[in-house]
Design a protein around this motif. Structure first.
Motif, mmCIF file in Angstrom:
data_model
loop_
_atom_site.group_PDB
_atom_site.id
_atom_site.type_symbol
_atom_site.label_atom_id
_atom_site.label_comp_id
_atom_site.label_asym_id
_atom_site.label_seq_id
_atom_site.Cartn_x
_atom_site.Cartn_y
_atom_site.Cartn_z
ATOM 1 N N ASN A 18 -4.859 -3.641 2.872
ATOM 2 C CA ASN A 18 -4.069 -5.303 1.721
ATOM 3 C C ASN A 18 -4.761 -5.760 0.229
ATOM 4 N N THR A 19 -6.368 -6.032 0.764
ATOM 5 C CA THR A 19 -7.428 -6.426 0.305
ATOM 6 C C THR A 19 -7.010 -5.639 -1.564
ATOM 7 N N GLN A 20 -7.612 -4.577 -1.460
ATOM 8 C CA GLN A 20 -6.853 -3.872 -2.352
ATOM 9 C C GLN A 20 -5.957 -4.094 -2.990
ATOM 10 N N TYR A 21 -4.299 -3.612 -2.325
ATOM 11 C CA TYR A 21 -3.111 -4.508 -3.412
ATOM 12 C C TYR A 21 -3.689 -5.395 -4.151
ATOM 13 N N ARG A 22 -3.778 -6.180 -3.515
ATOM 14 C CA ARG A 22 -4.209 -7.873 -3.451
ATOM 15 C C ARG A 22 -4.449 -7.788 -5.521
ATOM 16 N N PHE A 23 -5.709 -7.060 -5.357
ATOM 17 C CA PHE A 23 -6.539 -6.599 -6.818
ATOM 18 C C PHE A 23 -6.207 -5.888 -7.476
ATOM 19 N N ASN A 24 -4.941 -5.534 -7.250
ATOM 20 C CA ASN A 24 -5.051 -4.183 -8.207
ATOM 21 C C ASN A 24 -3.974 -4.455 -9.407
#
Length: 132
Positions: A18-24
């Motif tokens: 989820n964090t990776q999706y938010r920052f991508n």
């Protein structure tokens, strides 16, 4: 042991994804960067202070909490506005720079070609291998 570590981090995998999706996306990166810029004193204090964790929390609360209400200006509003401005203005500035480069490149192509064709960098004798 290896399986235990995998199992332990397996519980956190949805959080990491989820964090990776938010920052991508560009807004996530821009917001994180601008948040750090606007709150650099708190970030610096949090990571490099030698005080105890409880003292750090009290200090950070004194920076962002006033009369039991959170000051959202530096926590949310300014980083969000600068992120949106960056996302809107960065492509415009990039396109303007590209257009300016193209204009000058096209404008001076004729001049460059004239110099290449009309100004000899070597004499005819030097070109043939017979220097004077």
């Amino acid at each position: 042991m290896k399986e235990t570590i995998k199992d332990f981090f397996g519980y956190f995998k949805p959080i990491f994804e989820n964090t990776q999706y938010r920052f991508n996306n560009p807004l996530g990166y821009a917001f994180a960067f601008s948040w750090i810029l606007f709150n650099w004193k708190a970030v610096y204090y949090f990571f490099f202070s030698d005080e105890k964790a409880a003292d750090k929390i009290v200090y950070l609360q004194s920076m962002y909490v006033s009369d039991d209400s959170i000051i959202y200006t530096y926590l949310l509003v300014l980083p969000l506005l600068s992120s949106v401005a960056y996302i809107i203005l960065a492509p415009i500035i990039s396109n303007l720079a590209t257009m300016t480069w193209s204009f000058f490149d096209k404008s001076f192509t004729g001049i460059r070609l004239w110099f290449v064709e009309n100004i000899p960098f070597m004499s005819r004798a030097e070109q043939t291998g017979n220097p004077p």
